[in-house]
Every structure is written in C-alpha cells, then in structure tokens.
Design a protein around this motif. Structure first.
Motif, PDB file in Angstrom:
ATOM      1  N   ASP A  27      23.131  43.022  13.047  1.00  0.00           N
ATOM      2  CA  ASP A  27      22.231  42.478  12.031  1.00  0.00           C
ATOM      3  C   ASP A  27      21.247  43.554  11.563  1.00  0.00           C
ATOM      4  O   ASP A  27      20.044  43.455  11.792  1.00  0.00           O
ATOM      5  CB  ASP A  27      21.486  41.264  12.587  1.00  0.00           C
ATOM      6  N   PRO A  28      21.770  44.604  10.890  1.00  0.00           N
ATOM      7  CA  PRO A  28      20.887  45.693  10.461  1.00  0.00           C
ATOM      8  C   PRO A  28      19.840  45.260   9.438  1.00  0.00           C
ATOM      9  O   PRO A  28      18.748  45.827   9.399  1.00  0.00           O
ATOM     10  CB  PRO A  28      21.845  46.734   9.885  1.00  0.00           C
ATOM     11  N   ASP A  29      20.150  44.253   8.627  1.00  0.00           N
ATOM     12  CA  ASP A  29      19.168  43.790   7.638  1.00  0.00           C
ATOM     13  C   ASP A  29      17.939  43.208   8.334  1.00  0.00           C
ATOM     14  O   ASP A  29      16.805  43.494   7.950  1.00  0.00           O
ATOM     15  CB  ASP A  29      19.785  42.755   6.698  1.00  0.00           C
ATOM     16  N   ARG A  30      18.174  42.400   9.349  1.00  0.00           N
ATOM     17  CA  ARG A  30      17.050  41.831  10.110  1.00  0.00           C
ATOM     18  C   ARG A  30      16.293  42.944  10.820  1.00  0.00           C
ATOM     19  O   ARG A  30      15.060  42.954  10.833  1.00  0.00           O
ATOM     20  CB  ARG A  30      17.546  40.810  11.127  1.00  0.00           C
ATOM     21  N   ALA A  31      17.027  43.882  11.418  1.00  0.00           N
ATOM     22  CA  ALA A  31      16.379  44.985  12.125  1.00  0.00           C
ATOM     23  C   ALA A  31      15.490  45.781  11.176  1.00  0.00           C
ATOM     24  O   ALA A  31      14.339  46.099  11.510  1.00  0.00           O
ATOM     25  CB  ALA A  31      17.426  45.890  12.768  1.00  0.00           C
ATOM     26  N   ARG A  32      16.007  46.099   9.981  1.00  0.00           N
ATOM     27  CA  ARG A  32      15.216  46.839   8.984  1.00  0.00           C
ATOM     28  C   ARG A  32      13.973  46.056   8.592  1.00  0.00           C
ATOM     29  O   ARG A  32      12.870  46.604   8.516  1.00  0.00           O
ATOM     30  CB  ARG A  32      16.047  47.133   7.734  1.00  0.00           C
ATOM     31  N   ALA A  33      14.145  44.775   8.324  1.00  0.00           N
ATOM     32  CA  ALA A  33      13.009  43.937   7.914  1.00  0.00           C
ATOM     33  C   ALA A  33      11.956  43.863   9.014  1.00  0.00           C
ATOM     34  O   ALA A  33      10.755  43.997   8.752  1.00  0.00           O
ATOM     35  CB  ALA A  33      13.497  42.541   7.533  1.00  0.00           C
ATOM     36  N   ASP A  34      12.402  43.657  10.242  1.00  0.00           N
ATOM     37  CA  ASP A  34      11.462  43.548  11.357  1.00  0.00           C
ATOM     38  C   ASP A  34      10.741  44.869  11.610  1.00  0.00           C
ATOM     39  O   ASP A  34       9.524  44.888  11.837  1.00  0.00           O
ATOM     40  CB  ASP A  34      12.182  43.096  12.634  1.00  0.00           C
ATOM     41  N   LEU A  35      11.472  45.970  11.581  1.00  0.00           N
ATOM     42  CA  LEU A  35      10.851  47.273  11.817  1.00  0.00           C
ATOM     43  C   LEU A  35       9.907  47.653  10.674  1.00  0.00           C
ATOM     44  O   LEU A  35       8.836  48.229  10.907  1.00  0.00           O
ATOM     45  CB  LEU A  35      11.906  48.353  12.042  1.00  0.00           C
ATOM     46  N   THR A  36      10.279  47.320   9.447  1.00  0.00           N
ATOM     47  CA  THR A  36       9.405  47.597   8.312  1.00  0.00           C
ATOM     48  C   THR A  36       8.112  46.791   8.424  1.00  0.00           C
ATOM     49  O   THR A  36       7.014  47.307   8.162  1.00  0.00           O
ATOM     50  CB  THR A  36      10.124  47.308   6.978  1.00  0.00           C
ATOM     51  N   ALA A  37       8.227  45.531   8.828  1.00  0.00           N
ATOM     52  CA  ALA A  37       7.030  44.705   9.020  1.00  0.00           C
ATOM     53  C   ALA A  37       6.153  45.290  10.129  1.00  0.00           C
ATOM     54  O   ALA A  37       4.916  45.300  10.008  1.00  0.00           O
ATOM     55  CB  ALA A  37       7.435  43.263   9.344  1.00  0.00           C
ATOM     56  N   LEU A  38       6.774  45.789  11.183  1.00  0.00           N
ATOM     57  CA  LEU A  38       6.001  46.419  12.258  1.00  0.00           C
ATOM     58  C   LEU A  38       5.315  47.688  11.763  1.00  0.00           C
ATOM     59  O   LEU A  38       4.161  47.962  12.121  1.00  0.00           O
ATOM     60  CB  LEU A  38       6.900  46.728  13.460  1.00  0.00           C
ATOM     61  N   TRP A  39       6.021  48.482  10.941  1.00  0.00           N
ATOM     62  CA  TRP A  39       5.418  49.693  10.373  1.00  0.00           C
ATOM     63  C   TRP A  39       4.168  49.325   9.568  1.00  0.00           C
ATOM     64  O   TRP A  39       3.128  49.962   9.687  1.00  0.00           O
ATOM     65  CB  TRP A  39       6.423  50.438   9.502  1.00  0.00           C
ATOM     66  N   GLU A  40       4.282  48.283   8.755  1.00  0.00           N
ATOM     67  CA  GLU A  40       3.146  47.855   7.946  1.00  0.00           C
ATOM     68  C   GLU A  40       2.001  47.364   8.823  1.00  0.00           C
ATOM     69  O   GLU A  40       0.833  47.599   8.517  1.00  0.00           O
ATOM     70  CB  GLU A  40       3.592  46.784   6.951  1.00  0.00           C
ATOM     71  N   ARG A  41       2.330  46.724   9.920  1.00  0.00           N
ATOM     72  CA  ARG A  41       1.308  46.234  10.851  1.00  0.00           C
ATOM     73  C   ARG A  41       0.610  47.395  11.563  1.00  0.00           C
ATOM     74  O   ARG A  41      -0.607  47.405  11.703  1.00  0.00           O
ATOM     75  CB  ARG A  41       1.970  45.306  11.866  1.00  0.00           C
ATOM     76  N   VAL A  42       1.387  48.383  11.996  1.00  0.00           N
ATOM     77  CA  VAL A  42       0.832  49.533  12.718  1.00  0.00           C
ATOM     78  C   VAL A  42       0.046  50.432  11.764  1.00  0.00           C
ATOM     79  O   VAL A  42      -1.022  50.932  12.104  1.00  0.00           O
ATOM     80  CB  VAL A  42       1.967  50.322  13.419  1.00  0.00           C
ATOM     81  N   GLY A  43       0.586  50.656  10.583  1.00  0.00           N
ATOM     82  CA  GLY A  43      -0.065  51.506   9.591  1.00  0.00           C
ATOM     83  C   GLY A  43       0.215  52.980   9.805  1.00  0.00           C
ATOM     84  O   GLY A  43       0.607  53.406  10.889  1.00  0.00           O
ATOM     85  N   VAL A  44      -0.019  53.762   8.763  1.00  0.00           N
ATOM     86  CA  VAL A  44       0.310  55.183   8.789  1.00  0.00           C
ATOM     87  C   VAL A  44      -0.600  55.994   9.704  1.00  0.00           C
ATOM     88  O   VAL A  44      -0.285  57.144  10.023  1.00  0.00           O
ATOM     89  CB  VAL A  44       0.318  55.799   7.371  1.00  0.00           C
ATOM     90  N   THR A  45      -1.698  55.424  10.128  1.00  0.00           N
ATOM     91  CA  THR A  45      -2.591  56.125  11.056  1.00  0.00           C
ATOM     92  C   THR A  45      -2.639  55.427  12.413  1.00  0.00           C
ATOM     93  O   THR A  45      -3.483  55.756  13.237  1.00  0.00           O
ATOM     94  CB  THR A  45      -4.020  56.228  10.475  1.00  0.00           C
ATOM     95  N   GLY A  46      -1.720  54.500  12.634  1.00  0.00           N
ATOM     96  CA  GLY A  46      -1.703  53.750  13.881  1.00  0.00           C
ATOM     97  C   GLY A  46      -1.186  54.561  15.056  1.00  0.00           C
ATOM     98  O   GLY A  46      -0.974  55.778  14.961  1.00  0.00           O
ATOM     99  N   ASP A  47      -0.979  53.892  16.144  1.00  0.00           N
ATOM    100  CA  ASP A  47      -0.533  54.491  17.403  1.00  0.00           C
ATOM    101  C   ASP A  47       0.686  55.382  17.156  1.00  0.00           C
ATOM    102  O   ASP A  47       1.718  54.923  16.662  1.00  0.00           O
ATOM    103  CB  ASP A  47      -0.180  53.365  18.370  1.00  0.00           C
TER     104      ASP A  47
END
Length: 165
Positions: A27-47
């Motif tokens: 399920d690469p579509d779900r994986a991409r969506a979930d990881l992208t949402a996590l990226w947005e949550r963490v942010g470009v200056t996050g951990d």
C-alpha cells in the motif's frame, strides 16, 4: 534499586514504522500519505531523526527519480543536523556516521537515473568513502551491493531503475 534504561517510546518513530510497513505490504499510496502527513507535523526544522527517517523512506516510495531526489536530499540534510546522542535515544546501537553510506548511495542512484552522471559519481564516492562505518552484517552487505550495482549502471550509462532500489 533498578532503573529502566530502555528509551521511551517515540510516537513519531512508531508512526513512521507503521507507514513503512504499509508500503512494504503493498500500500505505497497510504505509506506516502502517512509519511507526508508526518513530515508536515514534524516540520522542516523538527527533530532531525524524524526528518531523516521520513525523508529516507518517502524517497523509496517514488518511482520518479526527481521526486525521490527531493526526499533523499532532505534526509541527508537532516542527518547533517543529527547527533549520535539523539539517534541513540531511539536505539542504543545507532551512529549517525552509519547513515551516510546509504544516504549517499540513494542520492547517487537518483542522480544516475536523472542522467546527472558527474553528481552520481560524487555521491557514490562519498558513499564508498564512508563504508568503514558499516559493520560486516546484512545491512552493510546490502549497501555494499547497492554501491556495486549503481557503479555498474553508471559504467554502462544506464538510467534505468535498478531492481534493488
């Protein structure tokens, strides 16, 4: 008195693992969506550990080498900000130096697939220069084989996707 030295669970790393598992189970579509949402949550200056891990795994979910390149560059940038102390809070055996051979290998392969052979060679050289940080184990063997495969593809001028990536 005993103390528990196990690291506290990291909900972001747990969520990353779940997304990666979804990708590995077809399920690469779900994986991409979930990881992208996590990226947005963490942010470009996050951990940096979170950013490095998310970027590394997101790159693998894109067939388009330009899209994969964006995420692999983000992973490398995050690794540059990551410390061993932070990585070891997640897993005691981690060393940031051990991330670099794989990160540079992935960049080399992306650049190769885009036809940017000089950049591919630079990153392949960077991966090779850091091989001494890897143990002689399964992970180290996979990275070494990947370097050989990308090197062979570069020698023939191939821009085709390799079956190992």
């Amino acid at each position: 008195m005993t103390t528990d030295t196990a690291p506290a669970p990291d909900p972001i790393m747990t969520a990353i693992g779940e997304a990666v598992t979804a990708g590995h189970h077809g399920d690469p579509d779900r994986a991409r969506a979930d990881l992208t949402a996590l990226w947005e949550r963490v942010g470009v200056t996050g951990d940096p550990l979170h950013r490095c891990t998310i970027g590394h795994y997101l790159a693998d979910l894109y067939d388009d080498p330009a899209e994969a390149l964006v995420w692999d560059i983000r992973a490398l940038d995050a690794a540059d900000a990551l410390t061993d102390e932070r990585a070891q809070r997640h897993h005691a055996g981690l060393s940031v130096a051990g991330f670099y051979p794989s990160l540079h290998l992935n960049l080399a392969d992306n650049y190769r697939r885009l036809g940017s052979f000089a950049a591919a060679h630079r990153h392949l050289d960077a991966a090779r220069a850091r091989l001494d940080t890897l143990a002689d184990d399964g992970y180290g063997s996979i990275v070494r084989l990947g370097i050989t495969n990308v090197e062979t593809a570069l020698a023939t001028g191939s821009t085709d996707r390799l079956p190992t990536h």
